[in-house]
Write a protein that holds these residues in place. Structure first.
Motif, PDB file in Angstrom:
ATOM      1  N   UNK A 196      58.291  14.956  23.698  1.00 41.28           N
ATOM      2  CA  UNK A 196      58.675  14.110  22.567  1.00 41.28           C
ATOM      3  C   UNK A 196      57.464  13.488  21.874  1.00 41.28           C
ATOM      4  N   UNK A 197      56.265  14.036  22.120  1.00 39.70           N
ATOM      5  CA  UNK A 197      55.054  13.409  21.597  1.00 39.70           C
ATOM      6  C   UNK A 197      54.439  14.055  20.395  1.00 39.70           C
ATOM      7  N   UNK A 198      55.014  15.136  19.897  1.00 39.22           N
ATOM      8  CA  UNK A 198      54.368  15.885  18.818  1.00 39.22           C
ATOM      9  C   UNK A 198      54.273  15.111  17.500  1.00 39.22           C
ATOM     10  N   UNK A 199      55.191  14.203  17.251  1.00 34.23           N
ATOM     11  CA  UNK A 199      55.205  13.484  15.960  1.00 34.23           C
ATOM     12  C   UNK A 199      54.662  12.062  16.071  1.00 34.23           C
ATOM     13  N   UNK A 200      54.081  11.728  17.213  1.00 37.65           N
ATOM     14  CA  UNK A 200      53.539  10.379  17.382  1.00 37.65           C
ATOM     15  C   UNK A 200      52.344  10.150  16.458  1.00 37.65           C
ATOM     16  N   UNK A 201      52.169   8.914  15.971  1.00 37.77           N
ATOM     17  CA  UNK A 201      50.981   8.602  15.168  1.00 37.77           C
ATOM     18  C   UNK A 201      49.731   8.620  16.050  1.00 37.77           C
ATOM     19  N   UNK A 202      48.593   8.871  15.425  1.00 38.35           N
ATOM     20  CA  UNK A 202      47.321   8.950  16.142  1.00 38.35           C
ATOM     21  C   UNK A 202      46.289   8.016  15.499  1.00 38.35           C
ATOM     22  N   UNK A 203      45.138   7.856  16.148  1.00 33.15           N
ATOM     23  CA  UNK A 203      44.067   7.076  15.522  1.00 33.15           C
ATOM     24  C   UNK A 203      43.454   7.763  14.310  1.00 33.15           C
ATOM     25  N   UNK A 237      50.369  13.778  15.918  1.00 37.49           N
ATOM     26  CA  UNK A 237      49.756  14.607  16.951  1.00 37.49           C
ATOM     27  C   UNK A 237      49.686  16.075  16.524  1.00 37.49           C
ATOM     28  N   UNK A 238      50.756  16.594  15.937  1.00 39.80           N
ATOM     29  CA  UNK A 238      50.744  17.987  15.480  1.00 39.80           C
ATOM     30  C   UNK A 238      49.653  18.194  14.441  1.00 39.80           C
ATOM     31  N   UNK A 239      49.532  17.273  13.506  1.00 43.68           N
ATOM     32  CA  UNK A 239      48.523  17.411  12.461  1.00 43.68           C
ATOM     33  C   UNK A 239      47.108  17.368  13.037  1.00 43.68           C
ATOM     34  N   UNK A 240      46.868  16.500  14.017  1.00 46.14           N
ATOM     35  CA  UNK A 240      45.532  16.463  14.633  1.00 46.14           C
ATOM     36  C   UNK A 240      45.248  17.786  15.336  1.00 46.14           C
TER      37      UNK A 240
END
Length: 197
Positions: A27-34, A40-43
Motif C-alpha cells: 500500500x506504499x506506492x502512492x505515498x508522498x516522499x521528500x 513513491x512510484x514517481x521517485x
C-alpha cells in the motif's frame, strides 16, 4: 581502455535503491516522499529514468522513454523490474568507462566531467532516491555517514549548477549533524523529513 571496470560506489548505491524499492509495502506506492511533490512510484520512475539517461550519455544508446523530471506515476507494473532494467543498463555502461578519462558526457550541467565524478553522480542519484523511498515508506535510512562521505565529492561538484532544477536550496545542517544528514541538507533535502499522518 582494456577490460571492464567496476565502480564500487555505484554498485553499492544501486544495491540500496534496489533494496528500498523491493521493500515498498503493497500500500506504499502512492505515498508522498521528500522529493518535492512526487509519490513513491514517481521517485522510482525518476530514478530509473536518471540511470538510463546516464547510460545513454555514455553509450549513445536509448535513454528514458519519459522525462525523468516529469514522472507520470503511470507505472502499474512491478517497480523492481522497471528499476532493475535501468540499473543494469547503467552499470553495464559505466563498466566500459575508463577511470582515467577526463571528459565524460553526463545528461545534466556541466554536461562533461571526469570519469569518477560521472560514476559518483549516478551513485549519488541512486542513493538519494533510495533514501527518499525509504523515508516515505518507513524503512531504515539506507544512507550511512560513510556512504555520504564517499558521495560528497560528486555532490559538491554537481549540486551548484543544478540548484533550482534538480536540487533545492541547501539547508543549514543542525549542530552536530552527521555526514548523511549534512549531505541531504546540502542537496536541499530535510534530513528529518517524516511522512505526514
Amino acid at each position: 581502455m582494456t577490460g571492464m571496470h567496476t565502480w564500487p560506489l555505484l554498485v553499492a548505491s544501486h544495491d540500496l535503491l534496489r533494496e528500498a524499492v523491493a521493500s515498498i509495502p503493497a500500500d506504499g506506492r502512492r505515498l508522498p516522499t521528500p522529493a518535492s511533490e512526487w509519490n513513491v512510484v514517481q521517485v522510482a520512475q525518476h530514478s530509473a529514468g536518471d540511470q538510463l539517461a546516464y547510460a545513454s550519455a555514455l553509450t549513445g544508446g536509448p535513454g528514458p522513454t519519459e522525462d525523468p523530471f516529469a514522472p507520470s506515476a503511470g507505472w502499474d507494473g512491478d517497480l523492481a523490474v522497471l528499476l532493475d532494467i535501468a540499473l543494469k543498463t547503467s552499470a553495464d555502461a559505466f563498466a566500459t568507462l575508463d577511470p582515467a578519462r577526463k571528459a565524460v558526457p553526463v545528461p545534466l550541467p556541466p554536461f562533461e566531467v571526469g570519469a569518477a565524478t560521472a560514476a559518483g553522480a549516478a551513485a549519488l542519484d541512486a542513493a538519494i532516491h533510495a533514501w527518499d523511498i525509504a523515508a516515505a515508506t518507513g524503512q531504515r535510512s539506507p544512507l550511512t555517514d560513510e556512504l555520504a562521505r564517499q558521495l560528497a565529492p560528486a555532490a559538491r561538484e554537481l549540486a551548484e549548477p543544478l540548484r533550482g532544477f534538480a536540487f533545492a536550496p541547501a539547508i543549514e545542517p543542525a549542530p552536530g549533524a552527521g555526514d548523511a544528514a549534512a549531505l541531504l541538507n546540502y542537496l536541499g533535502r530535510d534530513a528529518d523529513w517524516r511522512p505526514t499522518t
